[in-house]
Scaffold this active site. Structure first.
Site, PDB file in Angstrom:
ATOM      1  N   TYR A 150      -8.171   5.748   1.445  1.00 37.47           N
ATOM      2  CA  TYR A 150      -8.025   4.857   2.599  1.00 37.47           C
ATOM      3  C   TYR A 150      -8.948   5.328   3.718  1.00 37.47           C
ATOM      4  O   TYR A 150      -9.144   6.527   3.920  1.00 37.47           O
ATOM      5  CB  TYR A 150      -6.562   4.845   3.053  1.00 37.47           C
ATOM      6  CG  TYR A 150      -6.279   3.893   4.189  1.00 37.47           C
ATOM      7  CD1 TYR A 150      -6.692   2.566   4.120  1.00 37.47           C
ATOM      8  CD2 TYR A 150      -5.590   4.307   5.320  1.00 37.47           C
ATOM      9  CE1 TYR A 150      -6.435   1.692   5.164  1.00 37.47           C
ATOM     10  CE2 TYR A 150      -5.327   3.437   6.369  1.00 37.47           C
ATOM     11  CZ  TYR A 150      -5.756   2.131   6.285  1.00 37.47           C
ATOM     12  OH  TYR A 150      -5.518   1.265   7.314  1.00 37.47           O
ATOM     13  N   TYR A 164      -1.406   6.393  10.888  1.00 39.93           N
ATOM     14  CA  TYR A 164      -1.499   6.954   9.526  1.00 39.93           C
ATOM     15  C   TYR A 164      -1.458   8.475   9.671  1.00 39.93           C
ATOM     16  O   TYR A 164      -2.473   9.154   9.604  1.00 39.93           O
ATOM     17  CB  TYR A 164      -2.794   6.487   8.872  1.00 39.93           C
ATOM     18  CG  TYR A 164      -2.860   6.658   7.360  1.00 39.93           C
ATOM     19  CD1 TYR A 164      -2.161   5.792   6.515  1.00 39.93           C
ATOM     20  CD2 TYR A 164      -3.639   7.648   6.782  1.00 39.93           C
ATOM     21  CE1 TYR A 164      -2.249   5.921   5.139  1.00 39.93           C
ATOM     22  CE2 TYR A 164      -3.727   7.780   5.402  1.00 39.93           C
ATOM     23  CZ  TYR A 164      -3.027   6.914   4.593  1.00 39.93           C
ATOM     24  OH  TYR A 164      -3.121   7.037   3.225  1.00 39.93           O
TER      25      TYR A 164
HETATM   26  P1  NAD Z   1       2.864   2.230  -4.448  1.00 38.53           P
HETATM   27  O1  NAD Z   1       4.187   2.441  -3.816  1.00 38.53           O
HETATM   28  O2  NAD Z   1       2.739   1.113  -5.422  1.00 38.53           O
HETATM   29  O3  NAD Z   1       2.324   3.524  -5.182  1.00 38.53           O
HETATM   30  C1  NAD Z   1       2.593   4.845  -4.803  1.00 38.53           C
HETATM   31  C2  NAD Z   1       3.275   5.491  -5.980  1.00 38.53           C
HETATM   32  O4  NAD Z   1       3.281   6.903  -5.843  1.00 38.53           O
HETATM   33  C3  NAD Z   1       4.734   5.063  -6.140  1.00 38.53           C
HETATM   34  O5  NAD Z   1       4.898   4.485  -7.419  1.00 38.53           O
HETATM   35  C4  NAD Z   1       5.487   6.374  -6.039  1.00 38.53           C
HETATM   36  O6  NAD Z   1       6.624   6.394  -6.873  1.00 38.53           O
HETATM   37  C5  NAD Z   1       4.422   7.358  -6.496  1.00 38.53           C
HETATM   38  N1  NAD Z   1       4.652   8.766  -6.142  1.00 38.53           N
HETATM   39  C6  NAD Z   1       4.941   9.294  -4.923  1.00 38.53           C
HETATM   40  N2  NAD Z   1       5.063  10.630  -5.008  1.00 38.53           N
HETATM   41  C7  NAD Z   1       4.839  10.968  -6.312  1.00 38.53           C
HETATM   42  C8  NAD Z   1       4.837  12.188  -7.037  1.00 38.53           C
HETATM   43  N3  NAD Z   1       5.098  13.352  -6.434  1.00 38.53           N
HETATM   44  N4  NAD Z   1       4.568  12.160  -8.361  1.00 38.53           N
HETATM   45  C9  NAD Z   1       4.326  10.988  -8.984  1.00 38.53           C
HETATM   46  N5  NAD Z   1       4.315   9.794  -8.350  1.00 38.53           N
HETATM   47  C10 NAD Z   1       4.569   9.783  -7.031  1.00 38.53           C
HETATM   48  O7  NAD Z   1       1.859   2.038  -3.219  1.00 38.53           O
HETATM   49  P2  NAD Z   1       0.277   1.812  -3.145  1.00 38.53           P
HETATM   50  O8  NAD Z   1       0.045   1.481  -1.706  1.00 38.53           O
HETATM   51  O9  NAD Z   1      -0.198   0.879  -4.184  1.00 38.53           O
HETATM   52  O10 NAD Z   1      -0.314   3.267  -3.382  1.00 38.53           O
HETATM   53  C11 NAD Z   1      -1.211   3.606  -4.439  1.00 38.53           C
HETATM   54  C12 NAD Z   1      -2.416   4.334  -3.877  1.00 38.53           C
HETATM   55  O11 NAD Z   1      -3.176   3.428  -3.081  1.00 38.53           O
HETATM   56  C13 NAD Z   1      -2.070   5.517  -2.964  1.00 38.53           C
HETATM   57  O12 NAD Z   1      -2.975   6.554  -3.195  1.00 38.53           O
HETATM   58  C14 NAD Z   1      -2.296   4.934  -1.579  1.00 38.53           C
HETATM   59  O13 NAD Z   1      -2.563   5.918  -0.609  1.00 38.53           O
HETATM   60  C15 NAD Z   1      -3.509   4.074  -1.870  1.00 38.53           C
HETATM   61  N6  NAD Z   1      -3.842   3.086  -0.828  1.00 38.53           N
HETATM   62  C16 NAD Z   1      -2.936   2.166  -0.418  1.00 38.53           C
HETATM   63  C17 NAD Z   1      -3.266   1.260   0.578  1.00 38.53           C
HETATM   64  C18 NAD Z   1      -2.267   0.221   1.042  1.00 38.53           C
HETATM   65  O14 NAD Z   1      -2.476  -0.397   2.088  1.00 38.53           O
HETATM   66  N7  NAD Z   1      -1.192  -0.023   0.304  1.00 38.53           N
HETATM   67  C19 NAD Z   1      -4.556   1.275   1.160  1.00 38.53           C
HETATM   68  C20 NAD Z   1      -5.480   2.230   0.699  1.00 38.53           C
HETATM   69  C21 NAD Z   1      -5.114   3.137  -0.287  1.00 38.53           C
END
Ligand code: NAD
Length: 286
Positions: A172, A182
């Site tokens: 991000y 954040y």
């Molecule tokens: P999401 O909730 O779908 O995914 C995050 C996942 O991480 C969840 O399934 C959660 O159970 C898992 N998780 C947390 N701690 C964990 C651990 N210790 N071991 C294993 N799994 C664990 O949400 P998302 O937003 O799709 O996130 C996925 C990626 O995308 C992340 O790296 C997030 O930072 C990144 N991201 C998200 C956004 C946004 O706006 N949603 C923007 C940029 C980047």
């Protein structure tokens, strides 16, 4: 033979991990997922009861098949790392072999090898706190769950990745520009993840002919993002200010992931690729 992908960080059908799984499945890959232990039960139950059937639909009308769901907690590398209270916790005691090393071993025993490794997980217990108010413990927890978890996954999966394979993670823009809200060291964790992407691309490229890239994604109202608290504001901000004034779909990130791990991207490694409707290029909010 079709390719086999392991996607860490899928626990519902809203996040980027799910969309990446679908894009890879649509391209013919076999899908294995790693699901956070505390979320495993509800995810497997929902899958079994057909709650995700509508969102499992692929463009050709068939349903994405998740061949196996592995319990995973990516903050623990091996059983010796797991503290007593976690070991005894009911949700953790109900599953086994969920440390990174054990998951890689289990996948090896089950399938022999993989071609694609996806890291789509993050966690920062103090994410709602400004960095100035973040504790050492909270900061290190964010780095452990969101950055080192990727180093560990690649470390343990690389030996079972077929040469020519590829790996991606999700990052991000808060890593390189100040995004108030954040917090908790999550911005630091993403900066580490992007830097590690370059170093790991070199090392995994030389060691295993594996490409390593990260997708800098725009805001999506996933479960994790809702926990941060200002995601609706970020989505609105992006809509108003980005070059492309449209909703950012998780599938657009999924499609980019499918491209990056495919032979079409055979010379791309160590890169941070923006999938954000172009918002990162703007220097002035208008
Ligand atoms: P999401 O909730 O779908 O995914 C995050 C996942 O991480 C969840 O399934 C959660 O159970 C898992 N998780 C947390 N701690 C964990 C651990 N210790 N071991 C294993 N799994 C664990 O949400 P998302 O937003 O799709 O996130 C996925 C990626 O995308 C992340 O790296 C997030 O930072 C990144 N991201 C998200 C956004 C946004 O706006 N949603 C923007 C940029 C980047």
């Amino acid at each position: 033979r079709g390719k086999r992908a392991f996607i860490a960080g899928v626990a519902d059908d809203n996040g980027y991990g799910w969309a990446i799984a679908k894009a890879l499945a649509a391209a013919g890959a076999e899908i294995l997922v790693g699901t956070w232990v505390p979320a495993l039960n509800i995810f497997e139950t929902s899958l079994r009861r057909g709650k995700f059937d509508e969102s499992r639909k692929l463009p050709d009308g068939s349903l994405m098949d998740i061949v196996k769901v592995y319990p995973l907690d990516a903050v623990y590398d091996c059983p010796e790392d797991v503290p007593e209270d976690v070991k005894l916790n009911k949700r953790y005691a109900g599953s086994s072999n969920w440390t990174v090393k054990e998951v890689a071993e289990t996948v090896k025993n089950d399938f022999g090898s993989i071609d694609i490794l996806v890291h789509s997980l993050a966690n920062g217990p103090e994410v709602t706190k400004p960095l100035l108010e973040t504790s050492r413990r909270g900061y290190l927890a964010a780095i452990s769950a969101s950055s080192y978890s990727y180093v560990s996954l690649l470390q343990h999966f690389l030996p079972i990745m077929n040469p020519g394979g590829a790996s991606i993670s999700l990052t991000y823009i808060a890593s390189e520009r100040a995004i108030p809200g954040y917090g908790g060291g999550m911005s630091s964790a993403k900066a580490a993840l992007e830097s590690d992407t370059r170093v790991l691309a070199f090392e995994a490229g030389r060691k295993g002919k594996i490409r390593v890239n990260t997708i800098s994604a725009g805001p999506l109202g996933s479960r994790a993002a809702k926990a941060i608290g200002f995601i609706e504001k970020m989505i609105e901000y992006s809509y108003v200010n980005a070059p492309l004034q449209k909703e950012l779909l998780a599938d657009e990130v999924g499609n980019t992931a499918a491209f990056l791990v495919s032979p079409l991207a055979s010379a791309i490694t160590g890169s941070t690729v923006y999938v954000d409707n172009g918002l990162n290029t703007m220097g002035l909010a208008v």
